[in-house]
Enzyme design. Structure first.
Site, PDB file in Angstrom:
ATOM      1  N   LEU A 107       0.843  -1.198   0.000  1.00 53.18           N
ATOM      2  CA  LEU A 107       0.000   0.000   0.000  1.00 53.18           C
ATOM      3  C   LEU A 107       0.880   1.249   0.000  1.00 53.18           C
ATOM      4  O   LEU A 107       2.094   1.160   0.156  1.00 53.18           O
ATOM      5  CB  LEU A 107      -0.922  -0.061   1.231  1.00 53.18           C
ATOM      6  CG  LEU A 107      -1.887  -1.268   1.222  1.00 53.18           C
ATOM      7  CD1 LEU A 107      -2.546  -1.459   2.577  1.00 53.18           C
ATOM      8  CD2 LEU A 107      -2.933  -1.122   0.125  1.00 53.18           C
ATOM      9  N   PRO A 108       0.296   2.429  -0.176  1.00 58.28           N
ATOM     10  CA  PRO A 108       1.137   3.635  -0.281  1.00 58.28           C
ATOM     11  C   PRO A 108       1.990   3.904   0.957  1.00 58.28           C
ATOM     12  O   PRO A 108       3.193   4.155   0.842  1.00 58.28           O
ATOM     13  CB  PRO A 108       0.119   4.756  -0.505  1.00 58.28           C
ATOM     14  CG  PRO A 108      -1.069   4.077  -1.115  1.00 58.28           C
ATOM     15  CD  PRO A 108      -1.116   2.715  -0.488  1.00 58.28           C
TER      16      PRO A 108
ATOM     17  N   LYS B 161      15.127   1.216   3.685  1.00 57.74           N
ATOM     18  CA  LYS B 161      14.461   1.560   2.416  1.00 57.74           C
ATOM     19  C   LYS B 161      14.363   3.083   2.245  1.00 57.74           C
ATOM     20  O   LYS B 161      14.691   3.634   1.191  1.00 57.74           O
ATOM     21  CB  LYS B 161      13.063   0.917   2.378  1.00 57.74           C
ATOM     22  CG  LYS B 161      12.148   1.417   1.277  1.00 57.74           C
ATOM     23  CD  LYS B 161      12.632   1.062  -0.109  1.00 57.74           C
ATOM     24  CE  LYS B 161      11.881   1.847  -1.164  1.00 57.74           C
ATOM     25  NZ  LYS B 161      12.314   1.588  -2.515  1.00 57.74           N
TER      26      LYS B 161
HETATM   27  P1  NDP Z   1       0.243   2.729  -6.370  1.00 57.41           P
HETATM   28  O1  NDP Z   1      -0.157   4.116  -6.039  1.00 57.41           O
HETATM   29  O2  NDP Z   1       0.402   2.311  -7.775  1.00 57.41           O
HETATM   30  O3  NDP Z   1      -0.780   1.687  -5.687  1.00 57.41           O
HETATM   31  C1  NDP Z   1      -1.251   1.874  -4.391  1.00 57.41           C
HETATM   32  C2  NDP Z   1      -2.152   0.724  -3.989  1.00 57.41           C
HETATM   33  O4  NDP Z   1      -2.669   0.999  -2.688  1.00 57.41           O
HETATM   34  C3  NDP Z   1      -3.370   0.545  -4.899  1.00 57.41           C
HETATM   35  O5  NDP Z   1      -3.715  -0.801  -4.922  1.00 57.41           O
HETATM   36  C4  NDP Z   1      -4.432   1.361  -4.159  1.00 57.41           C
HETATM   37  O6  NDP Z   1      -5.742   0.964  -4.456  1.00 57.41           O
HETATM   38  C5  NDP Z   1      -4.100   1.013  -2.736  1.00 57.41           C
HETATM   39  N1  NDP Z   1      -4.615   2.009  -1.804  1.00 57.41           N
HETATM   40  C6  NDP Z   1      -4.385   3.352  -1.798  1.00 57.41           C
HETATM   41  N2  NDP Z   1      -5.022   3.941  -0.763  1.00 57.41           N
HETATM   42  C7  NDP Z   1      -5.667   2.944  -0.128  1.00 57.41           C
HETATM   43  C8  NDP Z   1      -6.509   2.899   1.026  1.00 57.41           C
HETATM   44  N3  NDP Z   1      -6.794   4.010   1.726  1.00 57.41           N
HETATM   45  N4  NDP Z   1      -7.021   1.705   1.409  1.00 57.41           N
HETATM   46  C9  NDP Z   1      -6.739   0.587   0.720  1.00 57.41           C
HETATM   47  N5  NDP Z   1      -5.952   0.546  -0.382  1.00 57.41           N
HETATM   48  C10 NDP Z   1      -5.423   1.712  -0.779  1.00 57.41           C
HETATM   49  O7  NDP Z   1       1.586   2.492  -5.530  1.00 57.41           O
HETATM   50  P2  NDP Z   1       2.854   1.585  -5.894  1.00 57.41           P
HETATM   51  O8  NDP Z   1       2.424   0.202  -6.176  1.00 57.41           O
HETATM   52  O9  NDP Z   1       3.715   2.330  -6.856  1.00 57.41           O
HETATM   53  O10 NDP Z   1       3.620   1.645  -4.488  1.00 57.41           O
HETATM   54  C11 NDP Z   1       3.222   0.858  -3.380  1.00 57.41           C
HETATM   55  C12 NDP Z   1       4.342   0.958  -2.334  1.00 57.41           C
HETATM   56  O11 NDP Z   1       5.568   0.486  -2.915  1.00 57.41           O
HETATM   57  C13 NDP Z   1       4.619   2.411  -1.872  1.00 57.41           C
HETATM   58  O12 NDP Z   1       4.933   2.399  -0.507  1.00 57.41           O
HETATM   59  C14 NDP Z   1       5.831   2.816  -2.696  1.00 57.41           C
HETATM   60  O13 NDP Z   1       6.605   3.802  -2.041  1.00 57.41           O
HETATM   61  C15 NDP Z   1       6.567   1.483  -2.825  1.00 57.41           C
HETATM   62  N6  NDP Z   1       7.434   1.321  -3.984  1.00 57.41           N
HETATM   63  C16 NDP Z   1       7.035   1.709  -5.253  1.00 57.41           C
HETATM   64  C17 NDP Z   1       7.888   1.555  -6.329  1.00 57.41           C
HETATM   65  C18 NDP Z   1       7.504   1.985  -7.720  1.00 57.41           C
HETATM   66  O14 NDP Z   1       8.406   2.056  -8.583  1.00 57.41           O
HETATM   67  N7  NDP Z   1       6.242   2.271  -8.010  1.00 57.41           N
HETATM   68  C19 NDP Z   1       9.232   0.967  -6.169  1.00 57.41           C
HETATM   69  C20 NDP Z   1       9.520   0.538  -4.831  1.00 57.41           C
HETATM   70  C21 NDP Z   1       8.658   0.721  -3.792  1.00 57.41           C
HETATM   71  P3  NDP Z   1      -6.576   1.590  -5.681  1.00 57.41           P
HETATM   72  O15 NDP Z   1      -6.289   0.687  -6.846  1.00 57.41           O
HETATM   73  O16 NDP Z   1      -7.961   1.556  -5.218  1.00 57.41           O
HETATM   74  O17 NDP Z   1      -6.064   2.998  -5.893  1.00 57.41           O
END
Ligand code: NDP
Length: 290
Positions: free
Chosen positions: A63-64, A166
């Site tokens: 998750l974020p 991280k």
């Molecule tokens: P995204 O923004 O693409 O996805 C976020 C996910 O969290 C979605 O499934 C979203 O659901 C869900 N979400 C958001 N808010 C809520 C909530 N209130 N309740 C439940 N679910 C929620 O993020 P990323 O996949 O890019 O990143 C995820 C994590 O990984 C973060 O901590 C980021 O820092 C880390 N990360 C990301 C990288 C990247 O290159 N993208 C690399 C390494 C780490 P919905 O589909 O409904 O929006």
């Protein structure tokens, strides 16, 4: 093994796919359509309700921030079975994760923080580097699952240690992106073409992941894809700065990096990519990268 996977975002979606090659994966996502699509495309099981993951032996959150993880823990706390392993792959806050681990421990649910690095391409290709915080036994259990997502799995320390390293490593990257952009902009203003400036940088002592992989596509080829939200990167650097504050640290570079990234986020907005900070570097100098 039965795995409940929560959060099918840019990273979670491909990670859950790789896990489903060897395990029964039940997927839940806030926006249900993504979970439906995942189930259809990859043969995973759609969780109609969040509580459908309650019988999983392993629950993974991607998750974020730790805030959303905590909200999910709140909702599942009275449902999870003793012995279930909770792996949090989110780039979270170590202080929050230690508290979360305590709450779960009361239910006899061990917690491991396992944030990842390697970007979306690493998640797609299962080549992520994964840093794990938890007891040796729980980390070994986690590695058995996460080996399907990554090539390098490193036990960093107790709960929270994975989240700590991280955000620190992402802060190094942030500062490097910013200073490299500044110097490449100066090179441009001095009449050196970008291809040549990058060639020299990458053959010399200024070389980094930023100069080799992140900036050429944007500054030389003018392609600005969204691969990692600036909002996530800013969150990581803010956590790192707060850890320094907590330790009464003297880390002015980190403090400055945090200020620059938060300022850039205010200007570029929630949906900007992290390397778009280079655009701010340019506008601060009345320039553009065109
Ligand atoms: P995204 O923004 O693409 O996805 C976020 C996910 O969290 C979605 O499934 C979203 O659901 C869900 N979400 C958001 N808010 C809520 C909530 N209130 N309740 C439940 N679910 C929620 O993020 P990323 O996949 O890019 O990143 C995820 C994590 O990984 C973060 O901590 C980021 O820092 C880390 N990360 C990301 C990288 C990247 O290159 N993208 C690399 C390494 C780490 P919905 O589909 O409904 O929006």
């Amino acid at each position: 093994m039965k795995i409940g996977f929560i959060g099918l975002g840019a990273m979670g979606y491909p990670m859950a796919r790789h896990l489903s090659k060897e395990h029964e994966v039940i997927v839940w996502n806030r926006t249900r359509e993504k979970a439906e699509r995942h189930a259809k495309e990859h043969g995973t099981t759609l969780a109609n309700e969040l509580t459908d993951v309650e019988n999983a032996e392993v629950i993974i959150t991607m998750l974020p921030t730790s805030k959303e993880v905590d909200e999910i823990v709140d909702k599942l706390l009275s449902h999870v079975k003793p012995g279930t392993l909770w792996i949090d792959a989110t780039s979270g806050d170590p202080n929050v994760s230690r508290e979360t681990a305590k709450r779960l421990a009361e239910k006899n649910v061990p917690f491991v923080d396992a944030p990842v690095t390697g970007a979306i391409v690493g998640a797609e290709n299962a080549t992520l580097t994964i840093m794990l915080g938890g007891s040796a036994e729980n980390v070994e259990r986690s590695k058995e699952v996460l080996r399907l997502n990554g090539k390098t799995l490193i036990h960093v320390g107790d709960v929270g240690a994975g989240h700590a390293i991280k955000v620190l490593t992402n802060s190094i990257m942030g500062a490097t992106v910013w200073i490299t952009s500044e110097c490449l902009l100066l090179a441009k203003q001095l009449g050196i073409d970008m291809k040549t400036a990058l060639e020299v940088t990458n053959a010399g002592s200024g070389r980094s992941n930023a100069s080799e992989n992140l900036l050429p596509m944007r500054l030389r080829d003018h392609k600005w894809p969204l691969v990692f939200k600036l909002a996530h990167h800013d969150k990581d650097i803010r956590i790192a700065a707060s850890l320094s504050h907590q330790l009464h640290g003297s880390t002015p570079m980190l403090a400055l990096t945090q200020q620059l990234f938060s300022g850039a986020l205010h200007q570029l907005g929630d949906q900007a990519d992290y390397i778009e900070v280079a655009k701010i570097v340019a506008t601060m100098n009345g320039e553009s990268w065109e």
